[in-house]
Design an enzyme around this catalytic site. Structure first.
Site, PDB file in Angstrom:
ATOM      1  N   GLY A  73       0.812  -1.216   0.000  1.00 19.43           N
ATOM      2  CA  GLY A  73       0.000   0.000   0.000  1.00 19.43           C
ATOM      3  C   GLY A  73       0.847   1.269   0.000  1.00 19.43           C
ATOM      4  O   GLY A  73       0.559   2.216  -0.738  1.00 19.43           O
ATOM      5  N   ASN A 153      -8.761   3.848   8.083  1.00 23.67           N
ATOM      6  CA  ASN A 153      -8.315   2.637   8.761  1.00 23.67           C
ATOM      7  C   ASN A 153      -8.656   2.628  10.251  1.00 23.67           C
ATOM      8  O   ASN A 153      -8.787   1.574  10.848  1.00 23.67           O
ATOM      9  CB  ASN A 153      -6.806   2.422   8.562  1.00 23.67           C
ATOM     10  N   GLN A 181      -8.158  -0.237   2.742  1.00 19.26           N
ATOM     11  CA  GLN A 181      -9.117  -0.820   3.685  1.00 19.26           C
ATOM     12  C   GLN A 181     -10.433  -1.238   3.021  1.00 19.26           C
ATOM     13  O   GLN A 181     -11.255  -1.893   3.672  1.00 19.26           O
ATOM     14  CB  GLN A 181      -9.403   0.156   4.829  1.00 19.26           C
ATOM     15  N   SER A 201      -3.437  -3.372  -0.842  1.00 19.57           N
ATOM     16  CA  SER A 201      -2.338  -4.070  -0.179  1.00 19.57           C
ATOM     17  C   SER A 201      -2.738  -5.502   0.169  1.00 19.57           C
ATOM     18  O   SER A 201      -3.827  -5.735   0.691  1.00 19.57           O
ATOM     19  CB  SER A 201      -1.966  -3.314   1.099  1.00 19.57           C
ATOM     20  N   GLY A 202      -1.847  -6.450  -0.100  1.00 20.57           N
ATOM     21  CA  GLY A 202      -2.149  -7.868   0.102  1.00 20.57           C
ATOM     22  C   GLY A 202      -2.463  -8.241   1.539  1.00 20.57           C
ATOM     23  O   GLY A 202      -3.407  -8.978   1.811  1.00 20.57           O
ATOM     24  N   HIS A 203      -1.687  -7.712   2.488  1.00 23.41           N
ATOM     25  CA  HIS A 203      -1.819  -8.215   3.866  1.00 23.41           C
ATOM     26  C   HIS A 203      -3.051  -7.693   4.588  1.00 23.41           C
ATOM     27  O   HIS A 203      -3.334  -8.117   5.711  1.00 23.41           O
ATOM     28  CB  HIS A 203      -0.544  -7.954   4.664  1.00 23.41           C
ATOM     29  N   THR A 239      12.442  -7.462 -10.823  1.00 20.86           N
ATOM     30  CA  THR A 239      11.915  -8.817 -10.988  1.00 20.86           C
ATOM     31  C   THR A 239      10.709  -9.007 -10.082  1.00 20.86           C
ATOM     32  O   THR A 239      10.762  -8.685  -8.904  1.00 20.86           O
ATOM     33  CB  THR A 239      13.013  -9.847 -10.654  1.00 20.86           C
ATOM     34  N   CYS A 327       1.420   5.936  19.916  1.00 23.05           N
ATOM     35  CA  CYS A 327       2.239   6.171  21.099  1.00 23.05           C
ATOM     36  C   CYS A 327       3.603   6.681  20.661  1.00 23.05           C
ATOM     37  O   CYS A 327       4.451   5.923  20.243  1.00 23.05           O
ATOM     38  CB  CYS A 327       2.383   4.872  21.872  1.00 23.05           C
TER      39      CYS A 327
HETATM   40  C1  LIG Z   1      -2.119  -0.598   5.904  1.00 24.86           C
HETATM   41  C2  LIG Z   1      -2.454   0.624   5.147  1.00 24.86           C
HETATM   42  C3  LIG Z   1      -1.528   1.195   4.249  1.00 24.86           C
HETATM   43  C4  LIG Z   1      -0.129   0.670   4.090  1.00 24.86           C
HETATM   44  O1  LIG Z   1      -0.088  -0.544   3.388  1.00 24.86           O
HETATM   45  P1  LIG Z   1       1.258  -1.399   3.441  1.00 24.86           P
HETATM   46  O2  LIG Z   1       1.031  -2.529   2.493  1.00 24.86           O
HETATM   47  O3  LIG Z   1       1.410  -1.854   4.855  1.00 24.86           O
HETATM   48  O4  LIG Z   1       2.370  -0.510   2.991  1.00 24.86           O
HETATM   49  C5  LIG Z   1      -1.908   2.316   3.560  1.00 24.86           C
HETATM   50  N1  LIG Z   1      -3.132   2.849   3.698  1.00 24.86           N
HETATM   51  C6  LIG Z   1      -4.045   2.331   4.541  1.00 24.86           C
HETATM   52  C7  LIG Z   1      -5.390   2.969   4.641  1.00 24.86           C
HETATM   53  C8  LIG Z   1      -3.748   1.209   5.296  1.00 24.86           C
HETATM   54  O5  LIG Z   1      -4.646   0.716   6.139  1.00 24.86           O
END
Ligand SMILES: *Cc1c(COP(=O)(O)O)cnc(C)c1O
Length: 401
Positions: A73, A153, A181, A201-203, A239, A327
């Site tokens: 992301g 988020n 999100q 973003s994948g995760h 790559t 924090c």
């Molecule tokens: C997690 C998040 C990102 C960052 O994505 P990454 O893959 O961790 O770099 C950017 N924008 C929002 C709104 C997110 O929740």
């Protein structure tokens, strides 16, 4: 102790076992470089092509080559914004919102400070809704790019980005949205929208970390962030992370199949959590736009106590959540999102985010509803603010109680 309850899915998600299974062959037998002119390359290339159509389907995009794979992301956000600035060098203004993810906000602040761009930071109201009048006023032929997130988020609040994109287009301004999100949580049809660029973003959707994509609508002027080889049609050199991309593609496919569940069962569990807590705990309220937000996110502010303390005690009960406040060493400042909404310090400090996923169960929600009232009561009994305020009326008008 019972198994841990994970309610921090807006921070990251568990990689789906089916995603892992899809990735494994691309570490072993299909390890080739997708650019190679032999069978190993062909197998890797087929994995990439498949993933691209899987993402296209989730986004409702018109063409698979509108999808460019990135490292996540943050890279997608950076690539989109810097591309627009490079493509429109005569324009010296940027429009964004006060509640963006740091991936957008700190880049924009850097560009303003170090590169002299004029930055329009559009404010939000106490429920996190974008000030549309301020947005309209910020748009002009001097703006090189608008970057406004689809869903926040921290609170899950949705912005009307399709409408915002049309307003930008009326003045020929490219529109980017950080949809990290939203992708996988709400149905999308980018082919019918004016959105030019979109980050995912994948995760955040049960895929691997370190992989993401940037959607670039056909016809959008684009300048690559990383130059080098001809990967991704020259839009992102290097790559390809083939296993990661294959995993992201499979995650997109599973998310598309799970959209109905997300918007029915997961949404109902989120509402059950909120209503259960609001009924049992005084002086707490939901932050954000309750009528217009992600189905999986609940952000509750518990007045007169610290979010960090809540998280610590929740963690002891095997519940993982997140606080709305960042924090920073030494000082405990409420997050920029809480501050932008004007949530009073006595409440913003107690902001706690619960983000669910398709893996969340009713038993888990009921466990949180059972343990949290006792935790809040215990912390308040120790809080000087609470003792001073006890018996007084609420300090803040809740979005809904
Ligand atoms: C997690 C998040 C990102 C960052 O994505 P990454 O893959 O961790 O770099 C950017 N924008 C929002 C709104 C997110 O929740």
């Amino acid at each position: 102790m019972e198994p841990a309850i994970y309610l921090d899915n807006n921070a990251t998600t568990r990689v789906d076992p089916e995603v892992v299974a899809a990735m494994l062959p691309f570490f072993t037998e299909h390890f080739g470089n997708a650019s190679s002119m032999h069978g190993f390359g062909t197998a890797a290339g087929a994995g990439l092509a498949r993933a691209r159509t899987q993402i296209q389907a989730l986004l409702g995009a018109a063409h698979d080559h509108e999808v460019v794979f990135t490292s996540g992301g943050s890279e997608s956000d950076t690539a989109a914004i810097l591309s627009a600035l490079a493509a429109y060098p005569e324009r010296r203004e940027i429009v964004t919102s006060a509640v963006e993810h740091p991936a957008v906000l700190s880049l924009c602040q850097y560009l303003a400070k170090q590169e002299g761009y004029r930055l329009h930071v559009i404010p939000v109201d106490e429920r996190g809704r974008l000030d549309l009048e301020a947005y309209r006023e910020a748009l002009s032929e001097r703006v090189a790019v608008v970057s406004i997130m689809w869903a926040n988020n921290e609170t899950g609040t949705l912005f009307p980005v399709e409408q915002l994109a049309e307003m930008a287009h009326a003045l020929d301004i490219p529109f980017h949205t950080d949809a990290v999100q939203v992708v996988g949580k709400l149905p999308l049809k980018l082919a019918d929208s004016a959105i030019d660029m979109l980050s995912l973003s994948g995760h955040k959707l049960h895929g691997p970390k370190g992989i993401g994509a940037l959607y670039i609508k056909r016809g959008t002027r684009f300048r690559p962030l990383i130059r080098g080889g001809h990967q991704e049609r020259g839009r992102r050199a290097g790559t390809e992370n083939v296993p990661g991309i294959v995993g992201l593609g499979r995650a997109a496919e599973l998310a598309l199949a799970g959209l109905t569940d997300e918007n029915t069962r997961v949404r109902a569990l989120r509402d059950r959590l909120e209503q259960g807590l609001l009924a049992r705990i005084d002086h707490c309220f939901v932050t954000g736009d309750v009528d217009n937000r992600l189905p999986n996110t609940a952000n509750l502010a518990f007045e007169f106590i610290e979010g960090e303390a809540i998280l610590l005690l929740l963690n002891r009960e095997g519940v993982a959540a997140s606080s709305g406040s960042a924090c920073t060493s030494g000082s405990l400042e409420p997050s920029h999102v809480m501050r932008a909404m004007g949530i009073p310090y006595t409440a913003a400090h107690g902001a706690t985010r619960f983000s669910l996923s398709r893996e969340t169960t009713e038993a888990e929600i009921d466990r949180v509803v059972a343990v949290l009232p006792g935790i809040v009561e215990r912390l308040r009994s120790l809080s000087p603010y609470w003792n001073a305020a006890e018996g007084t009326t609420k300090t803040f008008e809740p979005a809904y109680a």
